[in-house]
Motif scaffolding. Structure first.
Motif, PDB file in Angstrom:
ATOM      1  N   ARG A  79       1.119  10.244  -3.349  1.00  0.00           N
ATOM      2  CA  ARG A  79       0.043  10.523  -2.231  1.00  0.00           C
ATOM      3  C   ARG A  79       0.757  10.870  -0.911  1.00  0.00           C
ATOM      4  NH1 ARG A  79      -4.774   7.232  -1.505  1.00  0.00           N
ATOM      5  NH2 ARG A  79      -5.292   8.304   0.334  1.00  0.00           N
ATOM      6  N   PRO A  95       0.634  -0.944   0.079  1.00  0.00           N
ATOM      7  CA  PRO A  95       0.134   0.338  -0.346  1.00  0.00           C
ATOM      8  C   PRO A  95       0.401   1.659  -0.070  1.00  0.00           C
ATOM      9  CG  PRO A  95      -1.056  -1.671   1.705  1.00  0.00           C
ATOM     10  CD  PRO A  95       0.024  -2.114   1.099  1.00  0.00           C
ATOM     11  N   GLU A 155       0.779   7.003  -6.232  1.00  0.00           N
ATOM     12  CA  GLU A 155      -0.384   8.518  -6.654  1.00  0.00           C
ATOM     13  C   GLU A 155       0.217   9.808  -5.848  1.00  0.00           C
ATOM     14  OE1 GLU A 155      -3.736   6.535  -4.018  1.00  0.00           O
ATOM     15  OE2 GLU A 155      -3.480   5.579  -5.605  1.00  0.00           O
ATOM     16  N   THR A 177      -5.499   2.912   1.520  1.00  0.00           N
ATOM     17  CA  THR A 177      -5.497   1.808   0.103  1.00  0.00           C
ATOM     18  C   THR A 177      -6.896   1.284   0.079  1.00  0.00           C
ATOM     19  OG1 THR A 177      -4.177   0.261   0.799  1.00  0.00           O
ATOM     20  CG2 THR A 177      -3.744   2.225  -0.574  1.00  0.00           C
ATOM     21  N   ARG A 178      -7.224   0.816  -0.841  1.00  0.00           N
ATOM     22  CA  ARG A 178      -8.477  -0.644  -1.038  1.00  0.00           C
ATOM     23  C   ARG A 178      -7.413  -2.011  -1.291  1.00  0.00           C
ATOM     24  NH1 ARG A 178     -11.934   1.169  -5.968  1.00  0.00           N
ATOM     25  NH2 ARG A 178      -9.895   1.435  -6.719  1.00  0.00           N
ATOM     26  N   LEU A 234       1.817   2.348  -3.581  1.00  0.00           N
ATOM     27  CA  LEU A 234       0.443   2.378  -3.985  1.00  0.00           C
ATOM     28  C   LEU A 234       0.598   3.708  -4.060  1.00  0.00           C
ATOM     29  CD1 LEU A 234      -2.121  -0.401  -4.155  1.00  0.00           C
ATOM     30  CD2 LEU A 234      -0.650   0.424  -6.128  1.00  0.00           C
ATOM     31  N   LEU A 235       0.447   4.624  -3.164  1.00  0.00           N
ATOM     32  CA  LEU A 235       0.578   5.527  -2.895  1.00  0.00           C
ATOM     33  C   LEU A 235       1.627   6.807  -3.358  1.00  0.00           C
ATOM     34  CD1 LEU A 235      -0.200   5.752   1.699  1.00  0.00           C
ATOM     35  CD2 LEU A 235      -2.033   6.103  -0.525  1.00  0.00           C
ATOM     36  N   THR A 239      -0.575   2.586   6.165  1.00  0.00           N
ATOM     37  CA  THR A 239      -1.069   2.778   4.785  1.00  0.00           C
ATOM     38  C   THR A 239      -2.265   2.359   4.372  1.00  0.00           C
ATOM     39  OG1 THR A 239       0.253   1.383   4.978  1.00  0.00           O
ATOM     40  CG2 THR A 239       1.909   3.358   4.692  1.00  0.00           C
ATOM     41  N   ASP A 276      -6.933  -3.290  -4.304  1.00  0.00           N
ATOM     42  CA  ASP A 276      -5.916  -2.647  -5.638  1.00  0.00           C
ATOM     43  C   ASP A 276      -4.549  -3.842  -5.320  1.00  0.00           C
ATOM     44  OD1 ASP A 276      -7.493  -1.208  -6.228  1.00  0.00           O
ATOM     45  OD2 ASP A 276      -7.381   0.184  -5.062  1.00  0.00           O
ATOM     46  N   TRP A 277      -4.715  -4.668  -4.515  1.00  0.00           N
ATOM     47  CA  TRP A 277      -3.610  -5.534  -4.876  1.00  0.00           C
ATOM     48  C   TRP A 277      -3.048  -6.309  -4.353  1.00  0.00           C
ATOM     49  CZ3 TRP A 277      -0.690  -6.673   0.512  1.00  0.00           C
ATOM     50  CH2 TRP A 277      -1.251  -5.968   1.509  1.00  0.00           C
TER      51      TRP A 277
END
Length: 495
Positions: free
Chosen positions: A140, A131, A138, A192-193, A134-135, A188, A196-197
């Protein structure tokens, strides 16, 4: 908000959040030192470094794969996540089994008591690693910085509470490390969802082969890069003994405040930033990042080195007095390594993983050989090995970047102006110390040194580098003039 503004704003959020959390963590570390001896702290540190080393090896570049190849779809992200999690389980099992052997080799029997808890903390932290990437994809970075800051706060609160109210000793630090890992991973994961991972999708054999190929060089580079920051602790333990190694570790942690929590955040955001930027824009982006880093890092490192005697005398008990001269050396020795870390983003964006690997091999070889040679003169002499290795790494990294058109001649003038402001700052702090040493308590002298340094550096920079300060503020979106220029380019009307 364009990508460049978002990138530099992300860097600012990361720095502010990281420094805030680290400030609390640093206070906690100093309070812990009032209840534990250097040898106990050294043994806990060695156990943690062993667990971290296993974590780096078992990462196999999966996080970088998500950042670079995550745009190829959910298969790429899920495959990297599964490889990462399964490798982590295997790593923890192996190190758990090998704990007695490692403790015997290090001549530190209490490490066997601390390592299982350190491995548990690492396992929890791995759950939030994907996560986190992934942030980062993006941009973030604010959420990442928030999690890190909250984790540092949690560590400080738990560790200080336990060492001051219980007889757990070093285990208090291990428990605090586990709590810190839970907070960071939770921050983290909740941002996130899971789908998504972690939602299963069919993974091809070609994808797995691609991950293994991608991670081979990156793993070696990351393990050696992180090892250059951490492996000196167990090496020092073996070479100079537990007490001196504990003092060295404390000084190193204090010295790394600028390098890790300013340069480290800038370096972290530079990887996705440079990857997104067109090739022709990358050199200018790197020069700007290095100048921005120098504005913050130079005065922080110089200030730590100058204030070290007062800082240690004010905040640590006599058992830790050796920290002061070590901090003076290490605060300045860490600077070249930070620049190398930032430049590595440029090499990564051009897929120069083989160069990064060999640079880290050379750096680690320099560190180990320098430590072995210089340790014969004692721990203070041995601490100079950090500066030798960092300088070698910087020179090799700069040379490697030239192959892709990155020239750093433009850095000389701004860096000289920043260094001049630091010299003025240092002279003012020393003058303050000389004038007040017989009249003020040590705590007030320390506060005065910090305040004088900040004010004088700010004034000196405004005199010799006002344009550098303005450019940094503009990059962070804090300049009204820059706002107006951006709006004109975007076709908006201006008042």
């Amino acid at each position: 908000m364009n990508d460049h503004r978002k990138i530099f704003s992300g860097a600012a959020l990361g720095i502010i959040g990281g420094l805030s959390g680290r400030a609390v963590g640093l206070v906690g570390t100093l309070l812990i030192a009032r209840h534990l001896t250097p040898d106990i702290v050294a043994e806990v540190t060695v156990a943690t470094v062993i667990a971290l080393t296993g974590n780096w090896i078992a990462a196999w570049g999966c996080g970088q794969y998500v950042v670079v190849r995550g745009g190829e779809g959910r298969e790429a992200i899920f495959a990297a996540s599964m490889v990462y999690l399964l490798a982590g389980i295997a790593m923890i099992a192996v190190l758990w089994w090998a704990t007695p052997t490692l403790a015997l080799w290090l001549q530190a029997p209490r490490v066997a008591d601390y390592l299982p808890g350190a491995l548990l903390g690492i396992g929890i932290r791995r759950l939030g690693a994907m996560p986190d990437k992934l942030l980062a994809r993006e941009l973030r970075f604010g959420r990442i910085a928030l999690g890190t800051a909250l984790g540092d706060v949690a560590y400080a609160v738990v560790a200080v509470s336990l060492v001051s109210t219980t007889t757990l000793g070093g285990q208090a630090m291990i428990i605090a490390f586990i709590v810190q890992s839970c907070v960071i991973a939770g921050a983290t994961i909740t941002a996130t969802r899971l789908r998504d991972w972690l939602l299963p999708v069919k993974v091809s054999a070609a994808r797995l082969r691609d991950i293994l190929r991608f991670g081979a060089l990156i793993t070696g580079e990351i393990v050696l890069s992180e090892g250059a920051r951490y492996w000196d602790k167990p090496l020092m333990f073996r070479l100079v003994g537990a007490h001196d190694a504990g003092s060295y570790g404390m000084a190193f942690n204090l010295a790394q405040l600028p390098a890790v929590y300013v340069g480290g955040h800038i370096g972290t955001v530079m990887v996705p930033a440079v990857t997104r930027a067109p090739p022709q824009e990358r050199p200018a982006l790197m020069v700007r990042a290095l100048t921005f880093a120098a504005l913050l890092l130079f005065p922080m490192s110089a200030g730590l080195a100058i204030c070290a005697p007062t800082l240690v005398a004010a905040l640590l008990p006599p058992a830790w007095s050796q920290v002061a001269p070590l901090l003076g050396v290490l605060a300045l020795a860490s600077l070249p390594g930070t620049g190398s870390f930032i430049l590595s983003a440029f090499l990564a964006a051009h897929a120069r993983n083989h160069w990064l690997m060999w640079i880290e091999v050379a750096t680690m070889a320099t560190l180990v050989s320098s430590l072995w040679l210089l340790s014969k003169g004692g721990v203070l002499m041995a601490s100079g090995a950090i500066g030798v290795a960092a300088l070698v790494q910087w020179l090799l990294t700069v040379r490697a970047c030239r192959a892709d058109g990155l020239r750093l001649q433009g850095l000389a003038a701004p860096w000289l102006r920043i260094a001049l402001a630091c010299v003025v700052m240092g002279a003012a702090v020393l003058a303050w110390r000389w004038a007040t040493r017989a009249h003020l308590a040590i705590g007030w002298r320390l506060a005065g040194e910090v305040l004088v340094g900040m004010v004088v550096y700010g004034g000196a920079m405004w005199g010799v580098g006002r344009d550098l300060v303005g450019d940094a503020l503009a990059g962070l979106g804090m300049s009204r003039r820059r706002h107006l220029e951006d709006r004109v380019r975007e076709g908006e009307s201006t008042p």
